[in-house]
Each structure stands twice: as structure tokens, then as C-alpha cells.
Design an enzyme around this catalytic site. Structure first.
Site, PDB file in Angstrom:
ATOM      1  N   LYS A  36       0.844  -1.192   0.000  1.00 33.14           N
ATOM      2  CA  LYS A  36       0.000   0.000   0.000  1.00 33.14           C
ATOM      3  C   LYS A  36       0.885   1.250   0.000  1.00 33.14           C
ATOM      4  O   LYS A  36       1.979   1.256   0.558  1.00 33.14           O
ATOM      5  CB  LYS A  36      -0.950   0.011   1.192  1.00 33.14           C
ATOM      6  CG  LYS A  36      -0.295   0.096   2.553  1.00 33.14           C
ATOM      7  CD  LYS A  36      -1.331   0.092   3.664  1.00 33.14           C
ATOM      8  CE  LYS A  36      -0.700   0.322   5.037  1.00 33.14           C
ATOM      9  NZ  LYS A  36      -0.021   1.621   5.189  1.00 33.14           N
ATOM     10  N   LYS A  83       0.403   0.008   9.980  1.00 24.89           N
ATOM     11  CA  LYS A  83       1.580   0.496   9.257  1.00 24.89           C
ATOM     12  C   LYS A  83       1.396   1.969   8.870  1.00 24.89           C
ATOM     13  O   LYS A  83       0.275   2.459   8.762  1.00 24.89           O
ATOM     14  CB  LYS A  83       1.823  -0.344   7.996  1.00 24.89           C
ATOM     15  CG  LYS A  83       2.141  -1.807   8.296  1.00 24.89           C
ATOM     16  CD  LYS A  83       3.487  -1.944   8.980  1.00 24.89           C
ATOM     17  CE  LYS A  83       3.826  -3.397   9.274  1.00 24.89           C
ATOM     18  NZ  LYS A  83       3.013  -3.972  10.354  1.00 24.89           N
ATOM     19  N   ASP A  84       2.518   2.639   8.646  1.00 29.72           N
ATOM     20  CA  ASP A  84       2.520   4.066   8.350  1.00 29.72           C
ATOM     21  C   ASP A  84       1.703   4.389   7.102  1.00 29.72           C
ATOM     22  O   ASP A  84       1.654   3.604   6.152  1.00 29.72           O
ATOM     23  CB  ASP A  84       3.956   4.555   8.140  1.00 29.72           C
ATOM     24  CG  ASP A  84       4.830   4.312   9.358  1.00 29.72           C
ATOM     25  OD1 ASP A  84       5.244   3.154   9.547  1.00 29.72           O
ATOM     26  OD2 ASP A  84       5.084   5.262  10.106  1.00 29.72           O
ATOM     27  N   ARG A  85       1.104   5.582   7.114  1.00 26.78           N
ATOM     28  CA  ARG A  85       0.368   6.038   5.942  1.00 26.78           C
ATOM     29  C   ARG A  85       1.305   6.643   4.900  1.00 26.78           C
ATOM     30  O   ARG A  85       1.229   6.301   3.718  1.00 26.78           O
ATOM     31  CB  ARG A  85      -0.685   7.076   6.347  1.00 26.78           C
ATOM     32  CG  ARG A  85      -1.399   7.699   5.142  1.00 26.78           C
ATOM     33  CD  ARG A  85      -2.368   8.782   5.561  1.00 26.78           C
ATOM     34  NE  ARG A  85      -3.019   9.374   4.403  1.00 26.78           N
ATOM     35  CZ  ARG A  85      -3.887  10.380   4.448  1.00 26.78           C
ATOM     36  NH1 ARG A  85      -4.194  10.919   5.619  1.00 26.78           N
ATOM     37  NH2 ARG A  85      -4.434  10.858   3.344  1.00 26.78           N
TER      38      ARG A  85
END
Length: 357
Positions: A57, A86-88
Site C-alpha cells: 500500500k 503500518k505508516d500512511r
């Protein structure tokens, strides 16, 4: 305490191992500069009613990725499992799972610039939170100024040898570090939604842990253990007190230096009869800091959060640090639940371009 100003936590003010780095650069200038890959040791069987998806992503939070997957294949978001958030503002690869009838053909998975299903494999069990063991980071910091190559190499060698202070990162304290305002509101009697209450409790616990760790560094009591420490066995949550073992202190210090055990700090909450508490010098620092934050310490206990321990040291034995032109690249692996920013801050100062000014 410079790290807490009113209702704002400034993680840059927590103590460093020696001093703040001189170099300053841009973090997350583009998503590809911050890449994270989940490491999960589950051996997938290739059969069963659950389908595990290896997903890449970009620019999406994990819940947003869940929504996108659910919409694309026609299932409810609650039926999609994942191990960790998880980080954006990054490119991340992680596992998701969903139930899918064994005799039914798999659907067409999303494949676009923001979400790509790279692999789909069947398994007999669903993916649960906390299943993954670690995360692998590949981070590029752009346009670094005032870079001192010799100092950078010295810092990188020290990080490989000693690890870094296991601080909670800025994410735990919200935009502008102001989730502590929620903590104060909750502990003063204000009713909060379930989500905001969770943020408030998490921010308060993280602040107290970081404050104790900050005090240990300022007292030059890191990474070495102190008499009376509570230790955690590497790779587990099992803890024991130095006072409860007949092992010689020299042996405990050596095991800590080798990373077999780690001194711990408090994740405050409700006291239980089975809790293992520090004594002696370790207790003096810990209790002194918690007394300064009695509002948060007492609030966490009142709200029934279970007290826990967390390692004060974060090992980073596989760090690869390099500089090319004005850019710095850092590649390393961290256990689940730790923060890449705690590694970065010991090597180079950064302005996070994903954070609104």
C-alpha cells in the site's frame, strides 16, 4: 521537563545517548523514502478456508487499506484481519487475511497505484493482531545539511553496538503531541468516545515510560543496568527482578551487554499482587519520575489499565547506514511495537514532511 509544555509533548526534547546529531534533513519527502516490510514467521499451508494477502500500500493507513479491500471484493471490513498498523506516508508491505469459501474461485484483487495484492495464499487460520515478529525499514532522508560524516559513522557504530533508547515515537502523542490533553480531560472526569479514550490512555502510558527512560539517560544509567532493575528476556515478555535471583551482578551486567536480557521501564497501570517491581537505584529513578506525573500515574491505575514492563533498550544490530551526496539511507529491522524514529533521531535530525506545519 522540556519535553512536556502544557498539553504538548515534544519528542525531540527527550534525552539523546550523547547529544543531538548535527545533520538535518527531510523525512518522507515522497512515500518511497519510507518503506516498511512486515516480517511474519507463519508458514502458510496453502490450504484452508482463510486467504492471506501480501499487500503493498502507498499513502494509505492500514484501516484505509482494509476498507479498500473490503469494497473491492464485497466483504465487510470487520472480516479482514491484519497483524499491525503500518505508516500512511510510506510504501508498506504487510499481510491481511479473510475467510473465503474453499470451493469458490478467488476474486480479482485490487491492483492500482495505492493498493496492490502481491500474493494470495490459503491457510487454515486467520491472521490475528500481533502475529508479526518484526518490521524491516528502508528509509531515505533527503537534502541533509550540516552533515558530519565522521560523527555519523561514530553514531552508526554505537547504534549497532548498543542499540538506541526504546522511546515511543511522536505517533503515540498525536498531532502536535497534544493527545496528552485528552489524557488530562479523561482523568479529570470528562467522558470520551471509545477511540479517544484509547488515545488518551496510550499517550499517558507512553509519556511516563519515555520520562523514565529520559531520566535514566540523563543519569548516565543507560544502556547499562542499575542495581534493582527488572529485566526482560530477549525475544519474550518474561521479566524477573535482579533482587529475586541469586545470579551474580557481574553476570547480569554481562548478559545485558550481550543483549540476552534488557533492563525495563514502567508501563504504569493497575497494580497487581504478581507485579514485579524494581528496587534500589532503579526504583529511586522510576518512583521519582512517576511521582512528578502523579496525575497520569493515578489516572491509569484508576481506569484499570494493567501495569506492564517495556525494555529500555532497542537493539539495532543489523543497521546499514550510508550517505550519498546530500542523502542518507538507513536500513534496519526492529521488533514489532518499536519505532523507527527512535533509531533515526540518534543518527540525523529530520523534518517530517508528512506532518502538517
Amino acid at each position: 521537563m522540556a519535553f512536556l509544555s502544557g498539553d504538548a509533548v515534544d519528542v525531540a526534547e527527550f534525552a539523546f545517548v550523547s547529544s543531538a546529531p548535527s545533520g538535518m534533513g527531510r523525512l518522507r519527502a515522497v512515500p518511497a523514502d519510507f518503506q516498511v516490510e512486515e516480517i511474519c514467521d507463519v508458514e502458510l499451508s496453502g490450504e484452508g478456508e482463510h486467504v492471506w494477502l501480501w499487500v503493498e500500500k502507498t499513502g494509505l493507513t492500514t484501516p484505509q487499506a482494509v476498507e479498500r479491500l473490503a469494497q473491492a471484493i464485497g466483504v465487510a471490513p470487520r472480516d479482514i484481519g491484519y497483524s499491525g498498523l503500518k505508516d500512511r506516508h510510506a510504501i508498506t508491505r504487510q499481510w491481511f487475511s479473510l475467510t473465503w469459501p474453499i470451493k469458490q474461485a478467488l476474486p480479482a484483487w485490487p491492483m492500482d497505484d495505492e493498493l496492490r495484492v502481491l500474493e494470495a495464499r490459503r491457510h487454515g487460520r486467520k491472521l490475528r493482531r500481533g502475529t508479526h515478529r518484526a518490521n524491516r525499514f528502508d528509509i531515505t532522508i533527503r537534502d541533509v545539511v550540516d552533515f558530519d560524516a565522521a560523527d555519523f559513522e561514530t553514531r552508526a557504530a554505537r547504534v549497532q553496538r548498543d542499540g538506541v533508547p526504546n522511546y515511543f515515537g511522536a505517533q503515540r502523542f498525536g498531532h502536535g503531541g497534544r493527545n496528552i490533553a485528552l489524557s488530562r480531560a479523561l482523568f479529570s472526569g470528562r467522558r470520551l468516545s471509545r477511540g479517544r479514550r484509547s488515545f488518551a490512555l496510550s499517550a499517558a502510558r507512553s509519556l511516563l515510560f519515555n520520562a523514565v527512560l529520559d531520566a535514566r539517560l540523563r543519569a548516565e544509567a543507560w544502556p547499562d543496568p542499575l542495581p534493582g532493575d527488572v529485566f526482560m528476556l530477549a525475544g519474550s515478555r518474561s521479566v524477573f527482578a535482579a533482587a529475586d535471583t541469586e545470579e551474580p551482578w557481574a553476570s547480569l551486567r554481562e548478559r545485558a551487554a550481550q543483549g540476552d536480557i534488557q533492563p525495563t521501564g514502567p508501563m504504569p497501570g493497575r497494580a497487581r499482587a504478581t507485579d514485579i517491581r524494581p528496587t534500589d537505584a532503579a526504583s529511586d529513578i522510576e518512583d521519582g519520575v512517576l511521582a512528578e506525573f502523579a496525575e497520569f500515574r493515578d489516572g491509569l491505575e484508576r481506569f484499570g489499565v494493567d501495569a506492564e514492563r517495556r525494555a529500555l533498550r532497542l537493539p539495532v544490530s543489523d543497521l546499514a547506514a550510508s550517505a550519498a551526496g546530500a542523502d542518507v539511507r538507513l536500513v534496519f529491522t526492529l521488533p514489532a511495537g518499536s519505532f523507527a524514529t527512535s533509531v533515526i533521531r540518534e543518527l540525523v535530525r529530520v523534518a517530517d514532511m508528512s506532518t502538517p506545519g
